[in-house]
Design a protein around this motif. Structure first.
Motif, PDB file in Angstrom:
ATOM      1  N   THR A 205       0.849  -1.199   0.000  1.00  0.00           N
ATOM      2  CA  THR A 205       0.000   0.000   0.000  1.00  0.00           C
ATOM      3  C   THR A 205       0.877   1.239   0.000  1.00  0.00           C
ATOM      4  O   THR A 205       1.923   1.264   0.648  1.00  0.00           O
ATOM      5  CB  THR A 205      -0.931   0.059   1.228  1.00  0.00           C
ATOM      6  N   ASN A 207       0.739   5.523  -2.017  1.00  0.00           N
ATOM      7  CA  ASN A 207       0.657   6.331  -3.246  1.00  0.00           C
ATOM      8  C   ASN A 207       1.998   6.455  -3.942  1.00  0.00           C
ATOM      9  O   ASN A 207       2.057   6.717  -5.138  1.00  0.00           O
ATOM     10  CB  ASN A 207       0.171   7.748  -2.905  1.00  0.00           C
ATOM     11  N   GLU A 220       8.295   8.944  -6.577  1.00  0.00           N
ATOM     12  CA  GLU A 220       7.926   7.527  -6.490  1.00  0.00           C
ATOM     13  C   GLU A 220       9.128   6.655  -6.117  1.00  0.00           C
ATOM     14  O   GLU A 220      10.270   7.019  -6.377  1.00  0.00           O
ATOM     15  CB  GLU A 220       7.365   7.050  -7.839  1.00  0.00           C
ATOM     16  N   LYS A 247      -3.583   2.127  -3.650  1.00  0.00           N
ATOM     17  CA  LYS A 247      -3.392   3.550  -3.375  1.00  0.00           C
ATOM     18  C   LYS A 247      -3.881   3.840  -1.954  1.00  0.00           C
ATOM     19  O   LYS A 247      -4.689   3.091  -1.399  1.00  0.00           O
ATOM     20  CB  LYS A 247      -4.219   4.382  -4.379  1.00  0.00           C
ATOM     21  N   ASP A 248      -3.412   4.952  -1.399  1.00  0.00           N
ATOM     22  CA  ASP A 248      -3.794   5.294  -0.022  1.00  0.00           C
ATOM     23  C   ASP A 248      -5.186   5.929   0.039  1.00  0.00           C
ATOM     24  O   ASP A 248      -5.375   6.986   0.642  1.00  0.00           O
ATOM     25  CB  ASP A 248      -2.778   6.290   0.581  1.00  0.00           C
ATOM     26  N   THR A 249      -6.156   5.287  -0.595  1.00  0.00           N
ATOM     27  CA  THR A 249      -7.534   5.752  -0.425  1.00  0.00           C
ATOM     28  C   THR A 249      -8.303   4.602   0.188  1.00  0.00           C
ATOM     29  O   THR A 249      -7.937   3.429   0.009  1.00  0.00           O
ATOM     30  CB  THR A 249      -8.206   6.086  -1.776  1.00  0.00           C
ATOM     31  N   ASP A 252      -9.671   2.189  -2.687  1.00  0.00           N
ATOM     32  CA  ASP A 252      -8.727   1.286  -3.350  1.00  0.00           C
ATOM     33  C   ASP A 252      -8.196   0.242  -2.368  1.00  0.00           C
ATOM     34  O   ASP A 252      -8.073  -0.938  -2.704  1.00  0.00           O
ATOM     35  CB  ASP A 252      -7.573   2.076  -3.978  1.00  0.00           C
TER      36      ASP A 252
END
Ligand code: AMP
Ligand code: MG
Length: 434
Positions: A205, A207, A220, A247-249, A252
């Motif tokens: 995990t 972004n 990145e 992604k850090d949501t 997701d």
């Protein structure tokens, strides 16, 4: 210890000990069910049935040497200077069923593993005959000079020497190593019941993570945890199943975690500390009973553990490793490796621990258990352990140079140069030599 990028935390009384954390994880796991497997796929697995010999091995007496099958009574006077001459009445190779039998003063040429002919009670290895001298001389090939006496049964492997019909040759719960798999093949068994090899999901995990094969955009980094953890899973003997990068949501992370529930354990990395973007714990709480722990260890203080519920009610254990690459590997070593071994039916999860003389000091400023990456080498009177350089939990090269984790206990502020330190060996010194 040299400069570290980890923050110095004040003593936190609510931190769990390494042992308590491990006990909680192991306490909620059961070994996998039994399953039939081709023996070639059982290396490192636990046998789920008792194996009895269906026949004697060898089934009939056979020769342990290439040589001559004789009656030992016939050669009781033989020696180097006065060979005993026997007439050679035939030859038996491995796999042949002999039709000849031996009478007084006769011999049969025989190969290793060939069935002993009737009448013979010993084998003389060909080096102790005059066979080499006779070679090429056709006139002399129907007799052989024996240069030594032999005892009854010499160089004959009796029927049932290895095992006898009905013997328990492999007990249930035996770890299958190459020798055990050979034993199964010896009795003709190509499939056995074993504890099923677990499938372990891996989810990265963050972004900032890029997949291998993609160009790195500014800010990145490549996802290395997926690869180190997948390889560590293979080392334990389980099957890694890579889920990918979330992604850090919340959306997701939730989607990826739910897609990883078809596994025996789901291991995630990162997103379990106290940052704003650490979503793993929110998703876990929604879909199961999850604990977040601070563990009294360095590296790898934050860890998440719990059971996720599948739609069918089944529970899948989830271990949320910290994100820093060294922390993830050390936490895998301490918690995931034993957990996977337990699923595999193993009961001993210990690595070999040795005592080594420390060549660099290890500092412990906040009463945690320190796992320092060291390279252990053998000395004339034991082992010595050197730190593999700076010990920041982001410095994966400190792990790649190490073959062990030196342990500084919680209540020890410093282990000085020359002190004896306990080292948990991940590889033996010899294993890393080329
Ligand atoms: P986090 O737990 O999300 O705060 O991550 C801690 C650190 O680990 C950050 O520097 C991350 O960039 C790094 N990290 C997280 N996941 C990975 C990964 N899969 N591979 C390499 N580094 C990672
Ligand atoms: Mg992160």
């Amino acid at each position: 210890m040299s400069k570290t990028t980890e923050h110095i935390h004040p003593f936190e009384p609510d931190m769990l000990s390494v042992e308590d954390a491990l006990e909680r994880i192991l306490g909620s796991l059961r070994p996998n069910e039994l399953q039939n497997e081709n023996i070639l796929d059982t290396l490192g697995l636990i046998l789920g049935e008792k194996i009895y010999a269906p026949f004697d091995m060898p089934q009939v007496a056979d020769s342990a040497m290439d040589g001559y099958a004789v009656r030992y009574q016939d050669v009781s006077e033989a020696n180097q200077n006065t060979p005993t001459l026997l007439s050679v009445i035939g030859e038996i190779s491995a796999g042949e069923v002999p039709s000849i039998s031996i009478k007084s003063k006769t011999a049969v040429k025989i190969m290793t593993g060939a069935i002993i002919p009737k009448g013979a009670n010993a084998v003389v290895p060909f080096e102790l005959t005059d066979e080499l001298i006779r070679k090429g001389n056709l006139d002399q090939q129907n007799e052989i000079g024996i240069l030594t006496t032999v005892g009854e049964g010499n160089n004959i492997r009796p029927a049932g020497e290895n095992f006898q019909a009905g013997d328990l040759i492999l007990d249930i719960n035996t770890l299958l190593r190459p020798a055990e798999i050979g034993v199964l093949a010896t009795i003709g068994k190509s499939e056995v019941k074993v504890v099923r090899r677990p499938i372990i999901g891996i989810l990265a995990t963050g972004n900032e993570l890029a997949q291998l094969g993609h160009q790195l955009d500014p800010g990145e980094i490549y996802d290395s945890n997926t690869y180190s953890i997948a390889s560590a899973i293979k080392n334990v003997g389980a099957i890694p199943k890579i889920i990918g990068i979330a992604k850090d949501t919340f959306q997701d992370t939730e989607k990826k975690i739910l897609s990883g529930l078809n596994t025996d354990i789901l291991i995630s990395s990162a997103g379990v500390s106290k940052g704003d973007y650490d979503m793993v714990k929110d998703v876990m709480s929604k879909h199961g009973a999850i604990d977040f722990w601070s563990i009294r260890m360095r590296p790898a203080k934050p860890l998440a553990f719990g059971m996720l519920s599948k739609e069918n009610g089944e529970l899948i254990p989830l271990i949320g490793l910290p994100g820093n690459p060294v922390s993830a590997m050390v936490a895998f070593e301490e918690f995931c490796r034993p957990a996977i071994l337990k699923l595999m039916g193993r009961t001993n999860f210990e690595r070999p621990v040795i005592e080594a003389t420390l060549m660099d000091a290890i500092h412990n400023h906040d009463s945690r258990r320190v796992f320092a990456r060291v390279i252990v080498s053998r000395t004339n009177n034991g082992f010595e352990a050197k730190l593999t350089g700076a010990q920041g939990s982001n410095l994966l090269t400190s792990m790649s140079k190490a073959n062990g984790l030196a342990i500084c206990p919680e209540d020890v502020k410093m282990l000085d140069v020359g002190a004896l330190v306990k080292v948990k060996m991940i590889d033996w010194p010899e294993d890393t030599l080329l």
